[in-house]
Design a protein around this motif. Structure first.
Motif, mmCIF file in Angstrom:
data_model
loop_
_atom_site.group_PDB
_atom_site.id
_atom_site.type_symbol
_atom_site.label_atom_id
_atom_site.label_comp_id
_atom_site.label_asym_id
_atom_site.label_seq_id
_atom_site.Cartn_x
_atom_site.Cartn_y
_atom_site.Cartn_z
ATOM 1 N N THR A 117 36.429 10.628 -17.062
ATOM 2 C CA THR A 117 36.431 11.914 -17.750
ATOM 3 C C THR A 117 35.164 12.733 -17.511
ATOM 4 O O THR A 117 34.945 13.734 -18.195
ATOM 5 C CB THR A 117 36.625 11.701 -19.264
ATOM 6 O OG1 THR A 117 35.641 10.774 -19.751
ATOM 7 C CG2 THR A 117 38.016 11.146 -19.552
ATOM 8 N N GLU A 118 34.323 12.314 -16.545
ATOM 9 C CA GLU A 118 33.200 13.169 -16.177
ATOM 10 C C GLU A 118 33.739 14.487 -15.642
ATOM 11 O O GLU A 118 34.836 14.554 -15.067
ATOM 12 C CB GLU A 118 32.308 12.484 -15.141
ATOM 13 C CG GLU A 118 31.554 11.267 -15.665
ATOM 14 C CD GLU A 118 32.397 10.007 -15.675
ATOM 15 O OE1 GLU A 118 33.585 10.083 -15.302
ATOM 16 O OE2 GLU A 118 31.865 8.945 -16.063
ATOM 17 N N LEU A 119 32.962 15.551 -15.791
ATOM 18 C CA LEU A 119 33.483 16.886 -15.530
ATOM 19 C C LEU A 119 33.923 17.083 -14.089
ATOM 20 O O LEU A 119 34.858 17.848 -13.822
ATOM 21 C CB LEU A 119 32.437 17.934 -15.919
ATOM 22 C CG LEU A 119 32.029 17.929 -17.401
ATOM 23 C CD1 LEU A 119 31.115 19.104 -17.700
ATOM 24 C CD2 LEU A 119 33.240 17.938 -18.315
ATOM 25 N N ASP A 145 34.535 7.557 -28.803
ATOM 26 C CA ASP A 145 34.514 9.006 -28.566
ATOM 27 C C ASP A 145 34.512 9.799 -29.862
ATOM 28 O O ASP A 145 34.074 10.956 -29.889
ATOM 29 C CB ASP A 145 35.706 9.423 -27.699
ATOM 30 C CG ASP A 145 35.577 8.912 -26.278
ATOM 31 O OD1 ASP A 145 34.492 9.059 -25.685
ATOM 32 O OD2 ASP A 145 36.556 8.351 -25.747
ATOM 33 N N ARG A 146 35.000 9.187 -30.934
ATOM 34 C CA ARG A 146 34.991 9.895 -32.219
ATOM 35 C C ARG A 146 33.567 10.130 -32.723
ATOM 36 O O ARG A 146 33.343 11.018 -33.554
ATOM 37 C CB ARG A 146 35.795 9.114 -33.269
ATOM 38 C CG ARG A 146 37.271 9.000 -32.974
ATOM 39 C CD ARG A 146 38.053 8.725 -34.251
ATOM 40 N NE ARG A 146 37.618 7.525 -34.939
ATOM 41 C CZ ARG A 146 38.238 6.350 -34.866
ATOM 42 N NH1 ARG A 146 39.326 6.214 -34.121
ATOM 43 N NH2 ARG A 146 37.784 5.312 -35.552
ATOM 44 N N VAL A 177 33.478 15.361 -26.332
ATOM 45 C CA VAL A 177 34.912 15.628 -26.226
ATOM 46 C C VAL A 177 35.158 17.130 -26.108
ATOM 47 O O VAL A 177 36.022 17.575 -25.341
ATOM 48 C CB VAL A 177 35.662 15.036 -27.431
ATOM 49 C CG1 VAL A 177 37.165 15.317 -27.311
ATOM 50 C CG2 VAL A 177 35.428 13.530 -27.520
ATOM 51 N N GLN A 178 34.388 17.935 -26.840
ATOM 52 C CA GLN A 178 34.544 19.382 -26.735
ATOM 53 C C GLN A 178 34.191 19.877 -25.339
ATOM 54 O O GLN A 178 34.864 20.769 -24.800
ATOM 55 C CB GLN A 178 33.684 20.091 -27.766
ATOM 56 C CG GLN A 178 33.890 21.606 -27.805
ATOM 57 C CD GLN A 178 35.325 21.978 -28.125
ATOM 58 O OE1 GLN A 178 35.785 21.767 -29.245
ATOM 59 N NE2 GLN A 178 36.055 22.531 -27.157
ATOM 60 N N ARG A 179 33.128 19.319 -24.727
ATOM 61 C CA ARG A 179 32.790 19.699 -23.353
ATOM 62 C C ARG A 179 33.931 19.380 -22.407
ATOM 63 O O ARG A 179 34.222 20.139 -21.464
ATOM 64 C CB ARG A 179 31.507 18.987 -22.907
ATOM 65 C CG ARG A 179 30.239 19.522 -23.555
ATOM 66 C CD ARG A 179 29.001 19.012 -22.845
ATOM 67 N NE ARG A 179 28.866 17.561 -22.921
ATOM 68 C CZ ARG A 179 28.251 16.913 -23.914
ATOM 69 N NH1 ARG A 179 27.735 17.590 -24.934
ATOM 70 N NH2 ARG A 179 28.154 15.588 -23.899
ATOM 71 N N LEU A 180 34.600 18.270 -22.648
ATOM 72 C CA LEU A 180 35.738 17.874 -21.828
ATOM 73 C C LEU A 180 36.883 18.887 -21.958
ATOM 74 O O LEU A 180 37.463 19.331 -20.961
ATOM 75 C CB LEU A 180 36.197 16.484 -22.253
ATOM 76 C CG LEU A 180 37.292 15.800 -21.461
ATOM 77 C CD1 LEU A 180 36.905 15.633 -20.002
ATOM 78 C CD2 LEU A 180 37.614 14.443 -22.092
ATOM 79 N N LEU A 181 37.181 19.295 -23.180
ATOM 80 C CA LEU A 181 38.235 20.284 -23.395
ATOM 81 C C LEU A 181 37.825 21.657 -22.868
ATOM 82 O O LEU A 181 38.671 22.416 -22.363
ATOM 83 C CB LEU A 181 38.586 20.364 -24.875
ATOM 84 C CG LEU A 181 39.233 19.125 -25.487
ATOM 85 C CD1 LEU A 181 39.547 19.356 -26.961
ATOM 86 C CD2 LEU A 181 40.478 18.705 -24.729
ATOM 87 N N LEU A 198 37.994 20.440 -33.039
ATOM 88 C CA LEU A 198 37.824 20.852 -31.652
ATOM 89 C C LEU A 198 38.564 22.146 -31.353
ATOM 90 O O LEU A 198 39.570 22.471 -31.991
ATOM 91 C CB LEU A 198 38.334 19.750 -30.710
ATOM 92 C CG LEU A 198 37.671 18.382 -30.837
ATOM 93 C CD1 LEU A 198 38.422 17.353 -30.004
ATOM 94 C CD2 LEU A 198 36.205 18.446 -30.423
ATOM 95 N N HIS A 199 38.062 22.859 -30.363
ATOM 96 C CA HIS A 199 38.774 24.024 -29.832
ATOM 97 C C HIS A 199 39.547 23.574 -28.609
ATOM 98 O O HIS A 199 38.967 23.194 -27.593
ATOM 99 C CB HIS A 199 37.797 25.132 -29.460
ATOM 100 C CG HIS A 199 38.480 26.335 -28.873
ATOM 101 N ND1 HIS A 199 39.273 27.181 -29.626
ATOM 102 C CD2 HIS A 199 38.509 26.817 -27.601
ATOM 103 C CE1 HIS A 199 39.749 28.139 -28.853
ATOM 104 N NE2 HIS A 199 39.300 27.942 -27.616
ATOM 105 N N TRP A 200 40.871 23.595 -28.709
ATOM 106 C CA TRP A 200 41.743 23.128 -27.626
ATOM 107 C C TRP A 200 42.065 24.291 -26.691
ATOM 108 O O TRP A 200 42.178 25.441 -27.126
ATOM 109 C CB TRP A 200 43.032 22.552 -28.191
ATOM 110 C CG TRP A 200 42.865 21.279 -28.963
ATOM 111 C CD1 TRP A 200 42.139 21.089 -30.110
ATOM 112 C CD2 TRP A 200 43.437 20.002 -28.639
ATOM 113 N NE1 TRP A 200 42.231 19.789 -30.522
ATOM 114 C CE2 TRP A 200 43.014 19.090 -29.646
ATOM 115 C CE3 TRP A 200 44.262 19.542 -27.618
ATOM 116 C CZ2 TRP A 200 43.394 17.748 -29.646
ATOM 117 C CZ3 TRP A 200 44.649 18.207 -27.609
ATOM 118 C CH2 TRP A 200 44.221 17.321 -28.609
#
Length: 339
Positions: free
Chosen positions: A45-47, A75-76, A82-86, A129-131
């Motif tokens: 899941t790295e960018l 991850d919680r 997680v937000q950076r991932l989304l 989170l912002h999806w």
């Protein structure tokens, strides 16, 4: 089967497939469309891996294809990550499918069982989170009919109750679409290590009679690559046998699919061509997200990724998927699972 026989089987298979072009996806009343082409990144899941996924699934006319991402309990504790991932999914126009996992016990070689209150904890994270998309796809576990995926012992009643708890906790928000953990379609029953998937489905129904009526989608792992006339469960069409067993038509996500037992990369691409032609012509298939990485050998079989997200060492399967004609999907696409 020799090369000539394989190509004959391929030609015959394609001859009888439905007519819609690859990745067409059903259009909604408001004109929004779905691009079903996706990839499963598992825990990569790295960018840079997310960027590379966008280059593949949104190539050749595509937009808002899918990426499957596995999140674990740890991850919680890091919602910013997680937000950076989304956020990267938003930049690359990727629709995330989040598969929720627990903790891997290295000493025992198994995934720990979840806690009963985990759905609440995950809801706290997801709501914060912002999806990037209107629909939020969440898959609960993976292959729970294998004991190593469920604390070491197969327990269909326990999994059914846990899945039901997720459905309870998320029932008030139509943005969330809860999917089962895809079952292993291949194994027989040898308790407590494994259970035949249809016996497992029956046992889930016995424990929670309405469990399949409540699901918003179905996740499937059709692993087999056999040609010719085989029982449907042992082909890329395994989800059809599973839907028949649960007695419902649901949006389907192909979570995992790969050909680890085949050595010839060109032959692997032949299988993927047949499978993708079928999946992407089936309006039930919301997304097809095969693995780009082989967990058995810890190798990147489909393609490799540089630190800047560029691709190197692409396989024939990568070139095949990249070349598929695709459609421009929408971040506001909503499947009809809640009707």
């Amino acid at each position: 089967m020799g090369a000539g026989g394989r190509w004959l089987a391929l030609a015959l298979g394609l001859l009888f497939l439905p007519a819609p072009p690859l990745g067409s996806g059903p259009a909604q009343a408001d004109g929004q469309r779905n691009n079903p082409v996706g990839i499963n990144l598992v825990r990569w899941t790295e960018l840079q891996y997310v960027r590379a996924a966008g280059q593949l699934v949104n190539s050749n006319g595509g937009d808002w294809g899918y990426v499957t991402l596995v999140l674990i309990d740890d991850d919680r504790q890091d919602p910013a990550r997680v937000q950076r991932l989304l956020d990267e999914c938003a930049r690359d126009h990727l629709t995330p499918i989040i598969r929720v996992a627990t903790r891997f016990n290295l000493e025992r070689g198994i995934w720990s069982r979840p806690y009963w209150n985990d759905p609440y904890y995950w809801r706290d994270l997801f709501d914060s989170l912002h999806w990037p998309t209107t629909s939020r796809y969440v898959v609960i576990g993976n292959e729970p009919n294998l004991g190593r995926e469920w604390g070491g012992t197969v327990d269909p009643a326990g999994y059914a109750r846990y899945l039901g708890k997720w459905l309870d906790v998320y029932a008030d928000d139509s943005r969330y679409h809860i999917f089962n953990g895809a079952l292993d379609a291949s194994n027989d029953t040898l308790m407590p290590d494994r259970m035949d998937e249809f016996e497992y489905i029956d046992a889930m129904r016995e424990a929670e009679p309405a469990i399949f009526d409540r699901l918003q989608g179905w996740a499937s792992n059709p692993y087999h690559f056999w040609w010719g006339e085989k029982e449907t469960r042992f082909t890329y069409r395994a989800y059809e046998a599973e839907l028949q067993a649960i007695g419902r038509e649901l949006p389907v996500v192909i979570m995992e699919y790969h050909a680890f037992e085949i050595d010839d990369p060109r032959e692997v691409a032949e299988y993927y061509e047949v499978a993708f032609n079928y999946w992407l012509a089936d309006p039930r298939v919301l997304a097809a997200t095969p693995l780009f990485w082989n967990p058995e050998s810890n190798s990147f079989w489909m393609y490799k990724v540089n630190r800047d997200g560029s691709i190197f060492d692409p396989s024939p399967t990568y070139q095949l998927i990249k070349g598929f004609p695709k459609v421009a999907g929408s971040p506001d696409y909503r499947p009809t699972s809640r009707q």
